[in-house]
Design a protein around this motif. Structure first.
Motif, PDB file in Angstrom:
ATOM      1  N   LEU B 317     -34.649 -18.624 -54.537  1.00 10.51           N
ATOM      2  CA  LEU B 317     -33.282 -18.287 -54.954  1.00 10.51           C
ATOM      3  C   LEU B 317     -32.313 -18.683 -53.852  1.00 10.51           C
ATOM      4  N   TRP B 318     -31.261 -19.346 -54.255  1.00 12.25           N
ATOM      5  CA  TRP B 318     -30.205 -19.668 -53.291  1.00 12.25           C
ATOM      6  C   TRP B 318     -29.013 -18.795 -53.581  1.00 12.25           C
ATOM      7  N   ILE B 319     -28.527 -18.158 -52.545  1.00 10.03           N
ATOM      8  CA  ILE B 319     -27.303 -17.366 -52.684  1.00 10.03           C
ATOM      9  C   ILE B 319     -26.237 -18.058 -51.853  1.00 10.03           C
ATOM     10  N   TRP B 320     -25.185 -18.444 -52.497  1.00 11.10           N
ATOM     11  CA  TRP B 320     -24.089 -19.133 -51.788  1.00 11.10           C
ATOM     12  C   TRP B 320     -22.990 -18.133 -51.533  1.00 11.10           C
ATOM     13  N   ALA B 321     -22.610 -18.015 -50.298  1.00 14.31           N
ATOM     14  CA  ALA B 321     -21.579 -17.038 -49.941  1.00 14.31           C
ATOM     15  C   ALA B 321     -20.566 -17.672 -49.017  1.00 14.31           C
ATOM     16  N   HIS B 322     -19.386 -17.128 -49.043  1.00 14.36           N
ATOM     17  CA  HIS B 322     -18.325 -17.552 -48.134  1.00 14.36           C
ATOM     18  C   HIS B 322     -18.723 -17.180 -46.709  1.00 14.36           C
ATOM     19  N   PRO B 323     -18.360 -18.016 -45.713  1.00 15.28           N
ATOM     20  CA  PRO B 323     -18.778 -17.704 -44.333  1.00 15.28           C
ATOM     21  C   PRO B 323     -18.329 -16.336 -43.834  1.00 15.28           C
ATOM     22  N   THR B 324     -17.175 -15.850 -44.280  1.00 15.13           N
ATOM     23  CA  THR B 324     -16.758 -14.532 -43.796  1.00 15.13           C
ATOM     24  C   THR B 324     -17.609 -13.425 -44.411  1.00 15.13           C
ATOM     25  N   LEU B 325     -18.211 -13.752 -45.534  1.00 16.08           N
ATOM     26  CA  LEU B 325     -19.039 -12.754 -46.206  1.00 16.08           C
ATOM     27  C   LEU B 325     -20.437 -12.728 -45.617  1.00 16.08           C
ATOM     28  N   LYS B 326     -20.853 -13.864 -45.060  1.00 19.27           N
ATOM     29  CA  LYS B 326     -22.249 -14.001 -44.661  1.00 19.27           C
ATOM     30  C   LYS B 326     -22.660 -12.957 -43.632  1.00 19.27           C
ATOM     31  N   GLN B 327     -21.789 -12.694 -42.690  1.00 27.02           N
ATOM     32  CA  GLN B 327     -22.156 -11.749 -41.637  1.00 27.02           C
ATOM     33  C   GLN B 327     -22.390 -10.347 -42.186  1.00 27.02           C
ATOM     34  N   ILE B 408     -41.403 -11.252 -49.059  1.00 28.43           N
ATOM     35  CA  ILE B 408     -40.171 -12.000 -49.287  1.00 28.43           C
ATOM     36  C   ILE B 408     -39.769 -12.698 -47.989  1.00 28.43           C
ATOM     37  N   VAL B 409     -39.306 -13.923 -48.131  1.00 28.86           N
ATOM     38  CA  VAL B 409     -38.853 -14.676 -46.956  1.00 28.86           C
ATOM     39  C   VAL B 409     -37.394 -15.019 -47.150  1.00 28.86           C
ATOM     40  N   ILE B 410     -36.605 -14.743 -46.140  1.00 31.69           N
ATOM     41  CA  ILE B 410     -35.182 -15.091 -46.193  1.00 31.69           C
ATOM     42  C   ILE B 410     -34.951 -16.238 -45.228  1.00 31.69           C
ATOM     43  N   ASN B 411     -34.340 -17.303 -45.721  1.00 25.04           N
ATOM     44  CA  ASN B 411     -34.003 -18.439 -44.863  1.00 25.04           C
ATOM     45  C   ASN B 411     -32.504 -18.599 -44.833  1.00 25.04           C
ATOM     46  N   ASP B 412     -31.987 -18.816 -43.666  1.00 19.60           N
ATOM     47  CA  ASP B 412     -30.557 -19.077 -43.544  1.00 19.60           C
ATOM     48  C   ASP B 412     -30.360 -20.582 -43.563  1.00 19.60           C
ATOM     49  N   LEU B 413     -29.872 -21.101 -44.680  1.00 25.56           N
ATOM     50  CA  LEU B 413     -29.730 -22.560 -44.822  1.00 25.56           C
ATOM     51  C   LEU B 413     -28.311 -23.030 -44.546  1.00 25.56           C
ATOM     52  N   THR B 414     -27.606 -22.289 -43.695  1.00 24.87           N
ATOM     53  CA  THR B 414     -26.230 -22.674 -43.395  1.00 24.87           C
ATOM     54  C   THR B 414     -26.190 -24.096 -42.851  1.00 24.87           C
ATOM     55  N   MET B 415     -25.307 -24.881 -43.412  1.00 28.15           N
ATOM     56  CA  MET B 415     -25.101 -26.279 -42.999  1.00 28.15           C
ATOM     57  C   MET B 415     -26.320 -27.165 -43.280  1.00 28.15           C
ATOM     58  N   GLU B 416     -27.296 -26.649 -43.966  1.00 25.94           N
ATOM     59  CA  GLU B 416     -28.458 -27.477 -44.283  1.00 25.94           C
ATOM     60  C   GLU B 416     -28.196 -28.309 -45.527  1.00 25.94           C
ATOM     61  N   ILE B 417     -27.300 -27.809 -46.357  1.00 23.77           N
ATOM     62  CA  ILE B 417     -27.034 -28.494 -47.622  1.00 23.77           C
ATOM     63  C   ILE B 417     -25.540 -28.773 -47.716  1.00 23.77           C
ATOM     64  N   VAL B 418     -25.238 -29.998 -48.057  1.00 19.42           N
ATOM     65  CA  VAL B 418     -23.845 -30.401 -48.205  1.00 19.42           C
ATOM     66  C   VAL B 418     -23.409 -30.082 -49.623  1.00 19.42           C
ATOM     67  N   ARG B 419     -22.240 -29.510 -49.745  1.00 16.33           N
ATOM     68  CA  ARG B 419     -21.776 -29.156 -51.086  1.00 16.33           C
ATOM     69  C   ARG B 419     -20.387 -29.746 -51.295  1.00 16.33           C
ATOM     70  N   TYR B 420     -20.277 -30.599 -52.271  1.00 15.62           N
ATOM     71  CA  TYR B 420     -18.981 -31.154 -52.627  1.00 15.62           C
ATOM     72  C   TYR B 420     -18.577 -30.594 -53.974  1.00 15.62           C
ATOM     73  N   ARG B 421     -17.292 -30.350 -54.129  1.00 14.05           N
ATOM     74  CA  ARG B 421     -16.830 -29.852 -55.421  1.00 14.05           C
ATOM     75  C   ARG B 421     -15.863 -30.853 -56.020  1.00 14.05           C
ATOM     76  N   LEU B 422     -16.153 -31.200 -57.239  1.00 16.42           N
ATOM     77  CA  LEU B 422     -15.244 -32.067 -57.977  1.00 16.42           C
ATOM     78  C   LEU B 422     -14.611 -31.222 -59.056  1.00 16.42           C
ATOM     79  N   ILE B 423     -13.277 -31.178 -59.050  1.00 12.95           N
ATOM     80  CA  ILE B 423     -12.565 -30.364 -60.014  1.00 12.95           C
ATOM     81  C   ILE B 423     -11.784 -31.290 -60.921  1.00 12.95           C
ATOM     82  N   GLY B 424     -11.868 -31.040 -62.224  1.00 11.06           N
ATOM     83  CA  GLY B 424     -11.073 -31.829 -63.130  1.00 11.06           C
ATOM     84  C   GLY B 424     -11.874 -32.306 -64.307  1.00 11.06           C
ATOM     85  N   PRO B 425     -11.201 -32.599 -65.379  1.00  9.96           N
ATOM     86  CA  PRO B 425     -11.925 -32.955 -66.601  1.00  9.96           C
ATOM     87  C   PRO B 425     -12.690 -34.271 -66.487  1.00  9.96           C
ATOM     88  N   GLN B 426     -12.290 -35.146 -65.585  1.00 10.27           N
ATOM     89  CA  GLN B 426     -12.965 -36.436 -65.488  1.00 10.27           C
ATOM     90  C   GLN B 426     -14.003 -36.479 -64.373  1.00 10.27           C
TER      91      GLN B 426
END
Lengths: 168, 978
Positions: B317-327, B408-426
């Motif tokens: 499971l990947w949980i994506w959180a804002h950096p201020t929330l992570k702490q 259960i194993v928790i891994n901190d994958l901060t900066m391990e995965i690049v995430r780009y967001r494309l917004i818009g109908p096209q």
């Protein structure tokens, strides 16, 4: 260059009893000069005297005074100086008169003149000495103010450098 | 005189002789003796030598002792008027001579030394000046040379100190050399991490340092409207790599059991939502502290389950959180999953370590003398590598934690995965244009399969069929008309070719191709739109650590690629065969658009592109070449505002991150406010704005709770309520009995639905009928029962202004009086009521303090402080009657009084103005999608219900909105959207 020009008067306070000289302070002289100017030249003179008039230096031991007047009216103010007959200080009235020795455009010329004048006076004092002890002391004084020139310069240099180091 | 001036004067006057006279004070005996006074009188009997010595430099000595009091300072010194008895009785010739000599030496010193700060040659008359005199002292007259030389040396010394530091830096050529440049970059991102696109952004954006990252805030060129157009009609690209990913691995039931403590079903679907659990959709959820559902929220996260593999209950499971929330989130996850055992990273962590070593060794090895150069070379022998991933973290810091009890194993994958967001109908057409499903490799030379992952996968039949399916679905994307047509949160795994290979030579705008759209099978397309991506196709190899590392390590460098391109026979043609390294596993996640409200539904939908680290720029440039706009943090705020969605730290005032954000924002705004000269500042006191920089939510909730308690079930006019608040606040000031309970934001779906129905969920234009349905109508009983549960709550509202007005942040939402509503009914065109200007009672106090700063500063402040506070509270309670009261009663209480701002403690926030305040706006702007001012904010539930009860049905949900810098109230309609 544009600047406010002044005249510096180097005056000597002459008193009958020299121990009274030690009572003097710059404030008293200022008051006395102002009063004399007001007496001789009225309100106009007093007003002139209130602008940029200042007692720059006073030596109570020797009675030397530097007065600063604005250049535009220094003659007027100067003319009032002979009318000073006494200076009131610390509850005492000292009978005295002011003798003007030098008029300079800068305080530096006055200082230079004073150096010359003082050494001259010391030299004059020497033959008049009554006791041997006095003679000795005066001689020492003359030596201290004439011989030091080169030595002093050296000392000052080292001194000033030390100070600068502290500043940094 | 200021300290600097005094110092300068002192420096100038240090060589000038001071007046020698007897001080008039009797207390100052010591100094009088030092002036050489003892010599003439007592010197003879006591110690003539000593007296003589002390008299040699009477003036200089005195000068050193009391430089400030020397005769040069204007005016008479008030030392007191006593007459000293130390005055000598008679004067001897010797003493007189000594005095003369002393004077001479003092004068000599004064004459010899220059007093001015000018250089030596400046003192020369004009006709004696020569060119370059300051440089070459030999051009000066001989007598001045010595002094000038000394001065010059001093200047050189001072200059050399400064120059030494500069000289340390190497030449530009050396600095720009690739390895050195990388070292420098790595050094510069020690405090704030750079994203992979940092340099691209830094050339085009205003960068801000936020949350431990360097992020682009807004472009340097004007593109606000263009970005909006891109979002609503084409595509806007953002780099969201700063979002933190936390990976949880373990058995499904155990993971769900642990995670269920963090969420509540009342607030919407949880981690266990069926569609999300299968891995077909991305879910979003509000996380609370374990078992503290309504009271202690942490913040919103999105999560993604890895699709099940056959016959295994082990899930990822990947949980994506804002950096201020992570702490806050990470420790909470650790406690919930009982993962306290830190798994230390293996001895040589793959990518972080070598770079750090390369950085550290040159400093750590100070080899003396000749060997230095060589050792340095050796140290940098492994060429300086760009930091990929989180460079600020020490290599020894654990990034994964294992639980001994439930596995259960928790891994901190901060900066391990690049995430780009494309917004818009096209955005799908941009993706389709840029990416190309990976081509298989037919000739698999067995000898070199060891290192690369793709050839290995090609040999596996099952994996290839899966890849084929995924590629098919990806091709269907060409056929859809808008990104929003897909079910929200759809996930598609894919393996693609290196997009650099298909880089167009010119920047082109990716547009949907009608021809291709027709080619696509209609049946398949409909299936995709209705059902989304089938479960197996959501699988991607990006989930696997080993594959990610393999891909990152084997990326072809730009230089190598260009070399290969140059060797192609026909210049500009495509590289073939595709190099084996150029296959990247990616994950595409559909991002839902506007989900609430009736207008512009699914506005701002888009795709998220997840890449393994290191490939950021390789995908970024090809995307940019497809004619997308790039947005920064500023645009993501506008995006969420247009979507009517809360934006993370800003709109979560009850979360710890939100509170921190509020504090930061207050400090920042206050700083900005104070930078203006006082005459150019807005006087917020006169505008009746109590808290222009921060919203005191807690105080608002408390005040409204009291009002409602007082009011009971009676219907009362707002004016009465007003009076009640004032009474109550004064009482509250005297005795605060209740233990303070924290305010919360209402997130209970049922309660929100009820509230939404009660304030008649109309659109901003108010055309559609309400769908109250089976929900109970608003009544006193219903309201009291509702309030018993949610009295201290705030509710998230969407405000739209039907007429004029552009809401700003921290604008007040107020309750209109019946007269206002009547006026609104009579004349539709009028803007709204005005607030009478308030009086600034603090102004006189500030003025007074300015007048006599000594009095205010030193004695009276500290003892009066409690007194002043009390007086403030009294003042707050009866504002109007107290207007004429002498302001002396509240003395100079707070030293940090700022003109135009209320000092702490604030008066009653609810009833401060003529209209009762129920809430504030947290973000507001002119909405280009709605064509009118729109705002998002919070109102107190108690206040809102109290208002709704008193309003007639045709004016239900109408409030007044007033900006902090204005006195004009505007009518606004609120919607609570679920």
């Amino acid at each position: 260059m544009v600047r406010l020009k002044s005249r510096y008067l180097l005056c000597e306070v002459n008193v009958s009893d020299r121990s009274q000289l030690l009572l003097l302070d710059d404030r008293a002289i200022m008051v006395a000069v102002k009063a004399a100017v007001a007496r001789t030249h009225g309100d106009y003179g007093a007003a002139m005297c209130s602008i940029r008039f200042c007692v720059k230096y006073l030596n109570a031991h020797t009675g030397i005074v530097f007065l600063r007047f604005p250049k535009s009216c220094y003659k007027l103010l100067w003319s009032a100086l002979p009318f000073i007959t006494s200076i009131e200080t610390r509850g005492q009235k000292i009978p005295c008169f002011l003798n003007c020795l030098h008029v300079g455009g800068t305080i530096r010329t006055c200082q230079k003149f004073l150096i010359r004048y003082n050494t001259q006076q010391l030299h004059r004092m020497l033959p008049k000495c009554k006791s041997e002890e006095e003679k000795q002391q005066v001689r020492k004084a003359i030596l201290s103010c004439s011989l030091t020139e080169s030595k002093e310069a050296f000392e000052e240099d080292s001194e000033s450098e030390e100070e600068e180091e502290e500043e940094e | 005189m200021s300290a600097a001036k005094v110092k300068m004067r002192e420096k100038k006057m240090r060589n000038q002789p001071a007046s020698v006279q007897y001080p008039s004070s009797s207390s100052n005996v010591e100094s009088s003796t030092q002036n050489g006074a003892d010599a003439p009188g007592t010197g003879k009997n006591a110690d003539p030598l000593k007296g003589g010595l002390s008299e040699v430099h009477p003036s200089t000595e005195r000068q050193k002792k009391t430089p400030h009091q020397s005769g040069w300072v204007r005016g008479h010194h008030k030392d007191g008027g006593g007459y000293t008895k130390e005055m000598p009785k008679y004067v001897t010739a010797g003493a007189f001579a000594r005095a003369r000599a002393a004077e001479v030496s003092a004068m000599l010193k004064a004459v010899r030394k220059t007093t001015s700060s000018s250089r030596v040659f400046e003192a020369l008359p004009k006709h004696m000046r020569r060119r370059a005199m300051s440089h070459n002292t030999k051009r000066l007259p001989h007598r001045l040379r010595e002094v000038a030389n000394r001065m010059r040396e001093k200047g050189l010394q001072a200059g050399s100190k400064k120059k030494k530091e500069q000289a340390k830096s190497k030449s530009r050529k050396a600095r720009r050399r690739h390895g050195n440049l990388l070292l420098e970059f790595n050094r510069r991102q020690r405090k704030n991490i750079w994203l992979e696109t940092h340099i691209w952004h830094a050339k085009r954006f205003h960068m801000v340092k936020k949350w431990g990252y360097c992020l682009g805030d807004r472009p340097t060129y004007k593109c606000y409207r263009a970005c909006y157009r891109a979002m609503s009609s084409h595509c806007l690209l953002q780099d969201l790599s700063y979002y933190c990913c936390i990976e949880l691995q373990g058995d499904e039931d155990k993971l769900l059991a642990a995670l269920s403590q963090l969420t509540s079903k009342e607030a919407g679907p949880t981690f266990a939502a069926a569609l999300c659990l299968s891995g077909r959709r991305q879910g979003s959820v509000m996380v609370y502290r374990a078992g503290r559902y309504p009271s202690q929220p942490l913040g919103p996260v999105t999560f993604l389950w890895r699709p099940r593999t056959q016959g295994s209950v082990h899930r990822q499971l990947w949980i994506w959180a804002h950096p201020t929330l992570k702490q806050d989130l990470l420790p909470e996850l650790q406690t919930v999953c009982q993962c306290c055992e830190a798994v230390l990273p293996p001895a040589a962590p793959v990518e972080v370590n070598p770079t750090l070593e390369a950085e550290n060794t040159p400093e750590a090895k100070p080899v003396p003398g000749t060997k230095r150069k060589r050792s340095r070379k050796d140290a940098t022998g492994p060429p300086a590598k760009k930091i990929l991933g989180d460079g600020t973290r020490l290599p020894s810091t654990p990034v994964s934690w294992r639980s001994s009890s439930n596995g259960i194993v928790i891994n901190d994958l901060t900066m391990e995965i690049v995430r780009y967001r494309l917004i818009g109908p096209q955005s799908h057409s941009v993706l389709v244009d840029t990416l190309e499903a990976a081509t298989g490799c037919d000739e698999v030379p067995k000898s070199q399969t060891c290192s690369l992952w793709w050839p290995q996968h090609c040999s596996d039949e099952a994996k290839m069929t899966l890849h084929q399916q995924q590629a098919d679905i990806f091709n269907i994307l060409k056929g859809i008309y808008s990104t929003a047509e897909l079910p929200s949160g759809t996930v598609l795994g894919l393996t693609v070719d290196d997009p650099r290979l298909t880089l167009p030579r010119k920047r082109v705008k990716a547009l949907p191709c009608v021809k291709q759209a027709q080619e696509v099978d209609e049946e398949k397309r409909r299936k995709l739109m209705l059902e989304g991506v089938p479960e197996p196709c959501c699988q991607s190899f990006i989930w696997e650590q080993s594959v990610r590392d393999n891909v990152t390590d084997n990326k072809i460098s730009e230089q190598e690629l260009n070399r290969m391109r140059s060797e192609v026979l026909v210049p500009g043609s495509r590289l073939s065969p595709t190099p084996l390294q150029g296959r990247v596993p990616i994950l595409l996640v559909e991002q839902p658009g506007k989900q609430v409200g009736h207008e512009m539904s699914s506005w701002g939908a888009g795709w998220d592109l997840l890449l393994p680290k290191g490939w950021g720029m390789a995908f970024w440039i090809p995307l940019v070449y497809r004619g997308v706009r790039i947005g920064g943090l500023n645009m993501s705020l506008k995006h969420s505002q247009n979507k009517a969605a809360p934006h993370f730290p800003r709109d979560y005032p009850d979360c710890p991150a939100g509170m921190r954000f509020q504090e930061e924002q207050e400090a920042e705004l206050l700083n900005k406010f104070k930078r203006h000269p006082p005459a150019k500042r807005t006087n917020y006191i006169k505008h009746g704005c109590v808290a222009p920089f921060r919203c005191p939510w807690q105080q608002l909730a408390e005040e409204w709770e009291i009002i409602v308690q007082e009011g009971g079930s009676q219907t009362r006019t707002t004016a009465q309520a007003d009076a009640v608040t004032e009474e109550r606040t004064s009482q509250q000031a005297i005795s605060i009995t209740k233990p303070p309970s924290r305010f919360t934001v209402l997130r209970n779906r049922k309660a929100l639905k009820l509230l939404s129905a009660w304030c008649r969920p109309t659109t901003s234009k108010g055309q559609r009928p309400c769908r109250v349905g089976e929900l109970p109508p608003i009544s006193c009983e219903a309201v009291t029962s509702f309030l018993s549960a949610h009295a201290m709550s705030l509710v998230w509202v969407h405000v739209s202004l039907p007429s004029k007005g552009k809401p700003e942040y921290h604008a007040m939402l107020c309750v209109p009086t019946p007269d206002d509503l009547k006026a609104l009914g009579n004349r539709q065109g009028t803007g709204g009521p005005q607030e009478p200007p308030h009086r600034d009672h603090f102004k006189s106090r500030i003025k007074r303090r300015k007048k006599d700063p000594k009095k205010a500063a030193t004695p009276s402040v500290t003892p009066d402080k409690p007194d002043g506070k009390k007086a403030d509270l009294i003042f707050a309670s009866d504002l109007d009657t107290n207007a004429s009261k002498d302001p002396k009663s509240f003395s100079e209480s707070s030293s940090d009084l700022v003109l135009g701002l209320w000092p702490d403690p604030l008066p009653s926030v609810a009833s401060h103005c003529s209209r009762v305040t129920v809430g504030w706006v947290t973000q507001g702007d002119f909405s280009m999608s709605a064509g009118c001012g729109e705002a998002l904010g919070f109102v107190s539930v108690a206040g809102l219900l109290n208002t709704l009860l008193n309003q007639t049905s045709e004016h239900k949900g109408k409030l007044l909105l007033r900006n902090p810098t204005s006195l004009h109230y505007r009518f606004a309609k609120i919607n609570i959207e679920v």
